[in-house]
Design an enzyme around this catalytic site. Structure first.
Site, PDB file in Angstrom:
ATOM      1  N   LYS A  92      23.841 -25.169  24.441  1.00  0.00           N
ATOM      2  CA  LYS A  92      24.133 -25.832  25.817  1.00  0.00           C
ATOM      3  C   LYS A  92      25.100 -27.040  25.617  1.00  0.00           C
ATOM      4  O   LYS A  92      26.061 -27.371  26.388  1.00  0.00           O
ATOM      5  CB  LYS A  92      22.834 -26.077  26.360  1.00  0.00           C
ATOM      6  CG  LYS A  92      22.277 -24.908  27.104  1.00  0.00           C
ATOM      7  CD  LYS A  92      21.316 -25.409  28.296  1.00  0.00           C
ATOM      8  CE  LYS A  92      20.948 -24.187  28.988  1.00  0.00           C
ATOM      9  NZ  LYS A  92      20.092 -23.170  28.524  1.00  0.00           N
ATOM     10  N   GLU A 114      21.419 -29.914  37.694  1.00  0.00           N
ATOM     11  CA  GLU A 114      20.084 -29.171  37.842  1.00  0.00           C
ATOM     12  C   GLU A 114      19.498 -28.641  36.551  1.00  0.00           C
ATOM     13  O   GLU A 114      20.257 -28.470  35.793  1.00  0.00           O
ATOM     14  CB  GLU A 114      20.120 -28.425  39.218  1.00  0.00           C
ATOM     15  CG  GLU A 114      20.504 -27.034  38.816  1.00  0.00           C
ATOM     16  CD  GLU A 114      22.164 -26.693  38.790  1.00  0.00           C
ATOM     17  OE1 GLU A 114      22.389 -27.400  39.767  1.00  0.00           O
ATOM     18  OE2 GLU A 114      22.326 -26.107  38.256  1.00  0.00           O
ATOM     19  N   SER A 386      20.465 -18.239  20.099  1.00  0.00           N
ATOM     20  CA  SER A 386      20.929 -19.213  20.982  1.00  0.00           C
ATOM     21  C   SER A 386      20.418 -20.595  20.833  1.00  0.00           C
ATOM     22  O   SER A 386      20.946 -21.718  21.282  1.00  0.00           O
ATOM     23  CB  SER A 386      20.931 -18.812  22.568  1.00  0.00           C
ATOM     24  OG  SER A 386      19.651 -18.306  22.797  1.00  0.00           O
TER      25      SER A 386
HETATM   26  C1  LIG Z   1      19.455 -21.996  28.553  1.00  0.00           C
HETATM   27  C2  LIG Z   1      19.235 -21.190  27.640  1.00  0.00           C
HETATM   28  C3  LIG Z   1      19.575 -19.812  27.314  1.00  0.00           C
HETATM   29  C4  LIG Z   1      20.096 -18.975  28.795  1.00  0.00           C
HETATM   30  O1  LIG Z   1      21.289 -19.444  29.123  1.00  0.00           O
HETATM   31  P1  LIG Z   1      22.813 -18.666  28.935  1.00  0.00           P
HETATM   32  O2  LIG Z   1      23.609 -19.317  29.767  1.00  0.00           O
HETATM   33  O3  LIG Z   1      22.439 -17.217  29.520  1.00  0.00           O
HETATM   34  O4  LIG Z   1      23.027 -18.734  27.619  1.00  0.00           O
HETATM   35  C5  LIG Z   1      19.483 -19.082  26.460  1.00  0.00           C
HETATM   36  N1  LIG Z   1      18.869 -19.462  25.064  1.00  0.00           N
HETATM   37  C6  LIG Z   1      18.651 -21.038  25.029  1.00  0.00           C
HETATM   38  C7  LIG Z   1      18.005 -21.438  24.070  1.00  0.00           C
HETATM   39  C8  LIG Z   1      18.877 -21.519  26.340  1.00  0.00           C
HETATM   40  O5  LIG Z   1      18.485 -23.000  25.989  1.00  0.00           O
END
Ligand SMILES: *Cc1c(COP(=O)(O)O)cnc(C)c1O
Length: 402
Positions: A92, A114, A386
Site C-alpha cells: 500500500k 478511509e 502483498s
Molecule cells: C489492503 C491489502 C490488500 C488488498 O488490496 P488490493 O488493492 O486488492 O491490493 C491485499 N493485501 C494486503 C497485504 C493488504 O494490506
C-alpha cells in the site's frame, strides 16, 4: 477492439466500467488531480523524488525470492514477489507515496482517507508524517473496536482517527464520510484512495503507482530464469496489488504471441463460501453497480443496496472491485477465482512452515490457490506476497490454527 493499453479513455471509462459518479462539487477537484497527475508523469524531478522515496524510505526493489521448499511441495518452480518487505508491511505504501507527492505538488496541506482494517490508514498516516501534513482517517466504529493496534499506530503517527457511527459502522460508511469531508474541504485537502477503485483518475493513477511491482518482477525473473513466468497469482480486494504485478505481463495479442502469454490469476475472498452470502467476491458473485464513484462489479442485496463483504482477511472485505478488473474479466485477460477463509488459513500455515515467511491473510489467498492450480514441472509460477502476517496473528489464533 480497443487495446487495454489505451484505457481508460479521457472520461475514465474502461469500456462500460469506471467513470466519475460524484457530486458536482467534486468534479473540479478530480479535474485538478488529473491535470497534476498528467504533468507529474512527464516531470523528471517528480519521478526522481518518487524513485528516491521508493528506494530509501520504502525499501524497493523488493526481492523476487525462489521458494525452494514450496516448489518441491507443488512440483513446479515457484517464486514470491516480496511486497511483505515494503516499509509498513505491505504494497500500500507504493501508492501512498505517489499520492502524497502529488498532494504536495497541488499544495494541499491535509490528507484524508478511509480505512477498514486500518492498513491503508497506517500507510496514509505514515506518508502524512513524512511530508508534515495534517491527516484525518475515517474508520467505522465497529472496525475501530476490532482493529485496535492499527488505530494506536495511526495515532502515534500523528493522525486523527474519526469514528464513523452511521449505517453498519464499517468501511462503506467510512467511505461516505470521507467523501463528505472532501466535498467540504476540497481546496485544502487531498483524498487518498488506497486501491484501484473510486472515480477517475484514481483507478488509473493507483494502477500506475503500483506498476512498479510488475516492472521489477519482469526484470528480476528474466535475470534469474531468462524467460517469462507461465503463471502469476495475486489476491484481489480492490485490486491494486494484483493490477500492479499483472500489468506489464498483460497481452491481448493472438496467434503465436498468445501461446507464450503468462496466465494471470486474480483471487477473491470466498469467505465462508460463495453460496453462503458471506463472501467478498464481487467478480465471482456480484452485479454491475456503482460504488465509491465508479461503475464496476459490486456485492448487493435483492434491493440493489450495497452489502457488507465478508472475509477473514480485512483487506479483502471491500464490497466492490476496481473497474479495470471488471474490464479484464469481461475480456478474458485475467482469470478470476476465489478461495475460502479455511483455504486461506491453510495457505497461511503452509507458507509459514515451509518457507519461514508469515504472509498476510490477504496474500494467503494467493498462496492457497497453489492447491487449485494445475502445474507442470517446467512451469514458472510467481505469487505476489502483498503483505506480512504479523497483523493477523490474533485472528488466526481465534480461528483455531494449531
Ligand atoms: C489492503 C491489502 C490488500 C488488498 O488490496 P488490493 O488493492 O486488492 O491490493 C491485499 N493485501 C494486503 C497485504 C493488504 O494490506
Amino acid at each position: 477492439m480497443q487495446s487495454y493499453e489505451s484505457l481508460p479513455d479521457n472520461k475514465g471509462h474502461f469500456e462500460e466500467f469506471g467513470g466519475k459518479f460524484v457530486p458536482e462539487t467534486l468534479m473540479a477537484a478530480l479535474e485538478e488531480l488529473e491535470q497534476a497527475y498528467k504533468q507529474s508523469k512527464g516531470d523528471k524531478s517528480f519521478k526522481e523524488e518518487l524513485d528516491y522515496l521508493l528506494a530509501d524510505f520504502a525499501g524497493r526493489p523488493t526481492p523476487l525470492y525462489f521458494a525452494k521448499r514450496l516448489s518441491d511441495k507443488y512440483g513446479a518452480k515457484i517464486y514470491l514477489k516480496r511486497e511483505d518487505l515494503v516499509h509498513t508491511g505491505a504494497h500500500k505504501l507504493n501508492n501512498c507515496l505517489g499520492q502524497a507527492l502529488l498532494a504536495k505538488k497541488m499544495k494541499k496541506k491535509r490528507i484524508i482517507a478511509e480505512t477498514g482494517a486500518g492498513q491503508h490508514g497506517v500507510a496514509t498516516a505514515t506518508v502524512a508524517a513524512l511530508f508534515g501534513m495534517q491527516c484525518q482517517i475515517y474508520m467505522g466504529e465497529e472496525d475501530i473496536a476490532r482493529q485496535q493496534p492499527n488505530v494506536e499506530r495511526m495515532k502515534l503517527l500523528g493522525a486523527k482517527v474519526i469514528a464513523v457511527t452511521s449505517g453498519s459502522k464499517t468501511l462503506k460508511d467510512a467511505m461516505n464520510e470521507a467523501i463528505r469531508d472532501w466535498v467540504t474541504n476540497v481546496t485544502t485537502t487531498h483524498y487518498l484512495i488506497g486501491s484501484v477503485a473510486g472515480p477517475h483518475p484514481y483507478p488509473m493513477m493507483v494502477r500506475d503507482f503500483q506498476v512498479v511491482i510488475g516492472l521489477e518482477t519482469k526484470q528480476q525473473i528474466v535475470e534469474k530464469e531468462n524467460k517469462m513466468p507461465t503463471h502469476i497469482i495475486a489476491c484481489v480486494g480492490g485490486g491494486s496489488n494484483a493490477i500492479g504485478i499483472f500489468y506489464p505481463f498483460l497481452n491481448s495479442s493472438t496467434g503465436t504471441a498468445r501461446r507464450a502469454r503468462t496466465k494471470l490469476f486474480g483471487i477473491e475472498a470466498a469467505g465462508l463460501g460463495l453460496d453462503s452470502g458471506k463472501h467478498g467476491a464481487p467478480l465471482a458473485r456480484g452485479n454491475k453497480g456503482i460504488l465509491h464513484g465508479s461503475l464496476s462489479y459490486v456485492i448487493e442485496d435483492d434491493f440493489g443496496q450495497i452489502t457488507e463483504a465478508h472475509s477473514i482477511s480485512a483487506g479483502l472485505d471491500y464490497p466492490g472491485v476496481g473497474p479495470e478488473h471488471s474490464y479484464f474479466k469481461e475480456k478474458g485477460l485475467v482469470t478470476y477465482d476465489s478461495v475460502t477463509d479455511a483455504e486461506a488459513l491453510n495457505g497461511f500455515e503452509t507458507l509459514s512452515k515451509t518457507e519461514g515467511i508469515i504472509p498476510a491473510l490477504e496474500s494467503s489467498h494467493a498462496v492457497a490457490y497453489l492447491e487449485k492450480l494445475k502445474m507442470a514441472k517446467d512451469d514458472l509460477v510467481i505469487v505476489n506476497l502483498s503483505g506480512r502476517g504479523d497483523k493477523d496473528l490474533d485472528i488466526v489464533k481465534k480461528a483455531g490454527l494449531k
